[in-house]
Each structure stands twice: as C-alpha cells, then as structure tokens.
Design a protein around this motif. Structure first.
Motif: not given
Length: 330
Positions: A223-244
């Motif tokens: 997870v490089s610096q260039g990919l970190f925002p993308l993985f952060q977006g994945l985590y946010d989606r994962g949290v959203h899906h669990v709440e959904w």
C-alpha cells in the motif's frame, strides 16, 4: 519428480504485467521464469488446492509462513500483514434471485513482493475480475498493491450489488404488506429468507472490512502513498456496507414486527365482528325460544302474538346492529 506431479495437479493460471505489456501464464514454472527475466509483477489464480499442494507452492515461492489458509474465512479471518507479506481471508458473495439466498465462497489472498495469489474454490465466475485487470490502467505502476486494490474493490462491488438487491426486495415487500389481499404465509417466508440473507451478508462483510483496516493500520509495503487514498476509500465503503447490512437487518425485523402486529389487528377485527354478529343472531333465538314454549303467554295462539314476536326480533336486531355500527364493532 514429486514436485513436478504437485505442480501439474495444481489448477492455476495467471498474468504478468510489465509496463503496458501483459503476458498470460498457465503454470507456476512459466510465471517464475517470467518474473526472473523481467521487472514486472503478476497474479496467480489457484483453484481449490489442498494443504500439500499449498506447502509445495510455498516452498517454491519461499513463503513458508504465508501460504497456509484457515479452513474458512469465517473460522479464522484475522489478516496477517508483515511488511511485504500479506495474507487475507475473505468472502465472495452473490444473491440468487428470485429466492434471495446468499451464495458465499471463501477467497484467500496472498501478497508477495511481486506476486499476488488468489486461492478460490472455482464456484464463482472470475471473468469480470480478469476483464477489469486487463482494462484497468489507473495506478498500474503501483505494482502488486494495484492488483490487491482491484480485487478488494471487486469484492466490495459484489457485496454492494447484493445489498442493493436486498434493499429493493424489502421495498417491494413493504408495498405488498400494505396491499389488500396480501397472503401472510408468503410474506412471512420472504421476510424470513431476507433476514437470513442480510445477517449472513453482514457476517461476510466483516472479514473484508477488517482486511482493509489491517492494511491501513499496519502499513503494508504494497500500500504505497499513491494507493493509500484508494485503500482508505475501500475502508469507508466497507464500513458503509456493514452499516447498510445492519440497517437492512433492522428493517427486516421491523417488517416482521409490522406483519405480526397487522395480523393481530386483523384477528381482533375478525373476532369483534364475529362476536357482534353472534349477539345480533342471539336476539331471534331468544324471541323464538320464548314464543316457542308450551305455556300460555300474552298473544298465545293469536295473530297478535306473531306480530309481537316479529316486532321484537326486528327492533332487537336493528337496535344492536345500529349500536355496533356506531361503536365500529361491525
């Protein structure tokens, strides 16, 4: 010789990426040769290997402590992130229509410095993922981390599609529940299946969310610096899906409670009407019983007695009917 037998018994396929060049490989030896003669990276799919085959593969790759998955993602889904080595166990999900049963398959992901390995049972179609890997060029220069991001994003997309289908079905059930002439048994079976699928889907989303969280917190090398925002977006989606999924479970429970309450109210109305009509019918029975006795009474054996009994029945039944209607008992 045993090494050759083990390798031939493995059902595997993969692709090597070297800049804009893509090379499909069909064996581990071919992929190893390509990795040794280039600076690219690649991924490898292994279909339903046994423990001995995985041990042989780990020995060839020099990753003895990495390639040994748990029995299932549900049984042991704690991710392992150790610098350049990552092991994740998660699920693929698919919602079957019109039964809305959730089909689940384990997926084990192993990340090495220049290789990503997908261990699956072959129960799901991997063509959409392969097509995306072939066409997706954004962040391809980030190496194996780019492959991992696409795989996890694809898994979240499949889970999101299942959640969306469950949400739409719940909206349909709400409309049916309030429609006249709805069949309680049919609705109850559909609500039960949706509750089961929503609960199972939430359990399947937890390993995926935890996997992305571990990648972010433990600073995996992939997870490089260039990919970190993308993985952060994945985590946010994962949290959203669990709440959904949690909200869908609550909605299914609310629908079930609403159905039970509506059935109770309907039963009360039916009992109220039956009781009211029984009280009305009791008036003619009481009058005819009185006038049917074998003793002399006012109007006995005369036309006046007939009219008197008829008048009592009409007045009594009419009075009760109007009273019950006014009290909304009929």
């Amino acid at each position: 010789m045993s090494q050759q037998v083990q390798e031939e018994s493995l059902q595997l396929s993969g692709t090597l990426f070297d800049g804009d060049k893509r090379t499909d490989v069909g064996s581990l030896a071919e992929l190893m040769d390509e990795l040794q003669t280039s600076t690219g990276f690649g991924y490898l799919e292994i279909q339903d290997p046994d423990r001995l085959q995985l041990a042989e593969l780990a020995d060839r790759l020099g990753a003895h402590d990495l390639v040994h998955p748990p029995a299932s993602a549900s049984a042991g889904h704690m991710p392992m992130v150790a610098g350049e080595h990552v092991r994740l166990s998660t699920h693929r999900v698919q919602l079957e229509e019109p039964t809305f049963q959730l089909v689940v398959a384990d997926l084990h992901i192993y990340v090495l410095p220049r290789l990503l390995i997908l261990d699956h049972d072959g129960g799901f179609d991997f063509e959409p993922l392969r097509a995306r890997l072939a066409t997706e060029k954004r962040h391809r220069d980030q190496g194996v981390g780019w492959l991992l991001w696409i795989v996890l994003d694809q898994l979240l997309g499949e889970a999101g599609a299942a959640l969306n289908a469950l949400d739409d079905e719940l909206d349909d059930i709400e409309d049916i529940l309030l429609a006249p002439g709805a069949k309680p048994a049919v609705i109850q079976n559909r609500v039960y299946q949706l509750r089961k699928s929503a609960s199972r889907l939430r359990r399947c989303l937890l390993p995926l969310r935890d996997a992305v969280d571990a990648l972010l917190r433990r600073e995996a090398d992939c997870v490089s610096q260039g990919l970190f925002p993308l993985f952060q977006g994945l985590y946010d989606r994962g949290v959203h899906h669990v709440e959904w999924a949690d909200s869908l479970r609550d909605l299914v429970t609310a629908l079930s409670d609403t159905q039970i309450a509506m059935e109770g109210n309907r039963l009360n109305v039916i009992m109220k009407k039956v009781t009211s009509w029984a009280a009305i019918i009791a008036v003619p029975a009481a009058v005819t019983g009185f006038y049917g006795q074998n003793l002399p009474y006012p109007g006995f054996n005369t036309m006046g007695g007939l009219w008197m009994s008829t008048l009592l029945m009409v007045v009594g039944c009419g009075g009760l009917y109007l009273t019950f209607r006014r009290k909304d008992w009929l």
